[in-house]
Write an enzyme that holds these catalytic residues in place. Structure first.
Site: not given
Length: 817
Positions: A291-293
């Site tokens: 997922s978005y880091p």
């Protein structure tokens, strides 16, 4: 029918716009007093990477739309990007009717069906106050950083030759980051070790095993007192049990993973620098593996589907058994962490193998996946047994741990409870035979240099940077040669970093302490909350730093005194290389960054192109100023060109840029200039010209004067010259080539041939297109096309009957070095 434009965030969109000083004199260091940057210099927002054409892309997508829904990050930076998108899209959208609402903001905390649907039902408006707080931060950092950086770079590089840094930069976040490293260095240097003594006892548990006991006093700093305690205990034959305890304890599973924790672990356990780890995580995200880091959140919302990502890992060869057991027995709800309201914690989104990702990407993905599985596993439970002994008047203790249930440590074995021998069963009053009591002499040790992980913790604690900018600040102090990364990824300050921080402390400690940044952040938060006026905060903060800047300039002698002790003056640095055109004495070549030539007689310094080697060019002189030419080269596989030190720093023609060489000089008769050696338009970039490298024989090269294209040609030719004639097809300059008779590739054993490198079928077989292995930044940017004498260089666009040189060159074997 109404159309709706949905805009969601990706790294390319988040990083597409940058605030810069407006073009003109304010971008020229020599033309403007840095103090003017605090108030007079206008700023503007530009595309950070024009090649992405992000604004144009948004306008194409938004043209003719009636509504726009903004699905950007739910944080301040996300709000700021909302308004950047609106600036690009609103002019091309259909006009709204009177008071009709056309702009909507979706607010969500995770990317799940439930949250997305809920956000769509509860659409709101973008928060202008939060966007203004980001604008204020960007403008403050830009103006303050540029002013201080320009002044101290020009001041110190004009005096010292071995600073070994191309830029002496200052930043409101970067400088406190360096301050943490130097503070630890100072503690190490000022540390004075102290000797202390401890008692160590050993008792026999049974015939084959003994127990090592720890002294309850821990240590004493007086040898005579330690000797007294030793004398009182060493004659005792038995150790009596005074108390026993057995307690069940738990080691908690980790909180859900956010960016800062990922960077800490990547540095301390995976050996990856923060910026490299962030880049690797972004690649994994764009490929759909995680997922978005970029997130500050360590709490999964109730609506987040934890089983979905877990099922993806059910057949993984490394942890399939653990995952199947969790799915069968039921997952354990993650610990409640911090919800920053931006993105959910970093989560694996699909399964991957080491063969699929490879290298560091796999190691980071493996950690993220193991961490996620650990957050929904059970705590590790263990039994801690403690036995308290009495030997004479002194008390000693022995502790042991036995694992009851490994819990999350099965998937994170490095977190497991250390294996210890189980203690014997006993009760109060039991006795054990004393095998040995001895006194050990030890010394206190200094702290070690900060690791990147420890520095990240300090930055987070003091509010220096965000989850996205922390890696950038750490990378900056490394690139500036303020610190070096040693084994264990420990950051050791260099002399330059130490002197700078000590100098800031001497002049104005607030420039390096984290407190001033915290005060600024409070003001920015008030803007975000609508409790403070954006312009007033901006003006007040800039006024404070402007006063600090003037005081810093007036007090620079204090830092200069520290510099004098650590660095050598320009006149005493470097080695003689080429003659000055003014006094005709030798100038010294200073190889340390930034490389330059210094004339001690004229007290003038001339900057040279970086990232290459410099040597004298046949003792030839520039016809304009009589300076001896030097040759810059990026290596045998790269490109090289001569340059005049004076012309490079003071361009004699309007169409020349500062920092360029003879391959961009438009002098009409100089034998080294573009007018004499230019051939034709570059085959790849629109602004460059292919120029013959006259020093490259017998392995001749033609190189672009803007990008890193290099064409290897006419190997073993005796001589190659640029002809005054041009090609009738493409208008490129013709080349006169003389080959050695023994190695001539020409038909009929010919040795001479004149032709176009683009169109001549004989020459086409002798040209090989490559890319230079190394390239100075000045060759990468776009530039204005140069008109060339005798038809070379600029090709009339779309002229009937002409054939683009690029079309010819595309038939050659092109590959990267």
């Amino acid at each position: 029918m109404k159309t709706v434009l949905m805009v969601a965030e990706k790294p390319s969109l988040a990083q597409s716009i940058a605030r810069i000083l407006s073009r003109g004199k304010y971008n020229k260091w020599d033309k403007v007093d840095p103090a003017e940057l605090f108030s007079q210099a206008p700023t503007e927002k530009k595309e950070a990477n024009p090649k992405l054409n992000m604004v144009k892309f948004l306008q194409v997508e938004g043209k003719g739309c009636d509504y726009i829904v903004l699905w950007l990050d739910c944080d301040k930076e996300g709000e700021n990007i909302c308004f950047e998108v609106l600036d690009a899209v609103l002019p091309v959208m259909n006009q709204a009717h009177s008071s009709e609402k056309t702009v909507f903001r979706a607010r969500f905390s995770s990317i799940t069906d439930t949250d997305i649907c809920t956000a769509m039902v509860r659409l709101g408006e973008p928060d202008h106050n939060e966007a203004l707080s980001v604008d204020a931060r960007q403008e403050l950092d830009l103006r303050i950083g540029c002013a201080f950086t320009r002044f101290q770079t020009k001041y110190f590089q004009g005096k010292y030759g071995n600073l070994d840094s191309s830029l002496i930069s200052f930043g409101p976040c970067q400088t406190p980051t360096l301050g943490f490293c130097v503070e630890r260095h100072d503690k190490i240097q000022s540390f004075k070790p102290e000797t202390y003594w401890v008692l160590q006892a050993k008792v026999d548990a049974d015939k084959d095993r003994s127990l090592l006991l720890d002294w309850d006093r821990v240590r004493v700093f007086d040898r005579e007192i330690a000797q007294m305690f030793l004398n009182m205990t060493k004659l005792e034959k038995e150790a009596q049990v005074e108390a026993t305890s057995r307690k069940e304890k738990a080691k908690q599973r980790p909180l859900a993973l956010n960016t800062v924790e990922m960077l800490r672990v990547a540095s301390s356990s995976l050996g990856m620098g923060p910026q490299h780890a962030m880049q690797t995580a972004e690649r994994l995200y764009t490929q759909g593996y995680i997922s978005y880091p970029r997130t500050e959140t360590t709490h999964y919302p109730e609506s987040f589907d934890l089983k979905g990502p877990l099922r993806q890992q059910a057949n993984h060869p490394y942890w399939a058994d653990t995952v199947k057991q969790l799915l069968a027995e039921g997952i354990n709800r993650p610990r409640k962490g911090h919800d920053a309201g931006d993105h959910p914690p970093i989560t694996p989104m699909k399964s991957a193998t080491e063969a699929e990702l490879g290298g560091e990407a796999w190691r980071l993905y493996e950690y993220i996946t193991r961490h996620f599985i650990a957050t929904i596993s059970h705590d590790c439970k263990y039994l801690q047994s403690t036995i308290s002994f009495r030997i004479g008047p002194e008390r000693f203790t022995c502790t042991g741990k036995t694992v009851i249930s490994p819990g999350f440590t099965e998937i994170m074995p490095w977190q497991s409870v250390p294996l210890e021998e189980s203690l014997p069963t006993c009760q109060r009053g039991d006795t054990f035979t004393v095998a040995e009591v001895k006194m050990l002499e030890k010394q206190t040790s200094p702290p070690d240099y900060l690791t990147e992980a420890e520095l990240i913790t300090l930055m987070e604690k003091h509010g220096i940077g965000t989850d996205a900018s922390i890696p950038v600040h750490i990378n900056n102090i490394c690139q500036r040669n303020y610190v070096v990364v040693e084994s264990g990824r420990r950051l050791k300050p260099t002399n330059l970093g130490i002197v700078l921080v000590h100098g800031y402390y001497k002049i104005d400690a607030e420039l390096v302490l984290p407190t001033i940044r915290s005060a600024v952040e409070k003001q920015l938060n008030l803007i975000a909350q609508g409790k403070a006026d954006y312009r007033q905060v901006l003006a007040h903060t800039l006024d404070v730093f402007k006063r600090k800047f003037h005081y810093f300039v007036d007090s620079i002698a204090g830092m200069d005194e520290l510099m004098e002790v650590s660095f050598s003056p320009l006149a005493a640095t470097g080695k003689p290389l080429s003659r000055c055109g003014k006094c005709h004495r030798f100038m010294k070549y200073i190889q340390a960054k930034p490389s330059r030539l210094h004339c001690s007689h004229c007290d003038e310094t001339y900057t040279l192109p970086q990232n290459g080697t410099i040597k004298l060019y046949k003792e030839l002189r520039c016809p304009l100023d009589d300076f001896e030419l030097v040759l810059w080269s990026s290596g045998s596989r790269g490109k090289s060109y001569p340059l005049c030190p004076y012309c490079s720093n003071h361009p004699p023609f309007r169409d020349m840029k500062k920092g360029t060489g003879c391959n961009e000089c438009t002098h009409p008769t100089c034998q080294h200039s573009l007018s004499m050696l230019g051939i034709g338009q570059c085959v790849e970039c629109e602004s460059g010209v292919l120029v013959l490298d006259p020093t490259s024989g017998p392995k001749w090269r033609v190189a672009c004067n803007r990008c890193n294209v290099v064409a290897h040609c006419f190997e073993n030719a005796h001589r190659v010259r640029v002809s005054a004639d041009t090609c009738g097809t493409c208008e490129a300059a013709l080349l006169d080539v003389d080959f050695n008779k023994a190695r001539s590739p020409l038909p009929g054993d010919g040795t001479q041939h004149t032709g176009c490198v683009f169109c001549d079928p004989i020459f086409q077989e002798l040209v090989e297109l490559k890319h230079a292995a190394s390239c100075h930044p000045m060759h990468r940017g776009p530039g204005r096309r140069q008109g060339r004498g005798r038809g070379r260089g600029r090709r009339p666009a779309g002229k009937p009957g002409t054939r683009r040189p690029k079309d010819k060159m595309s038939a050659l074997a092109a590959y990267f070095v």
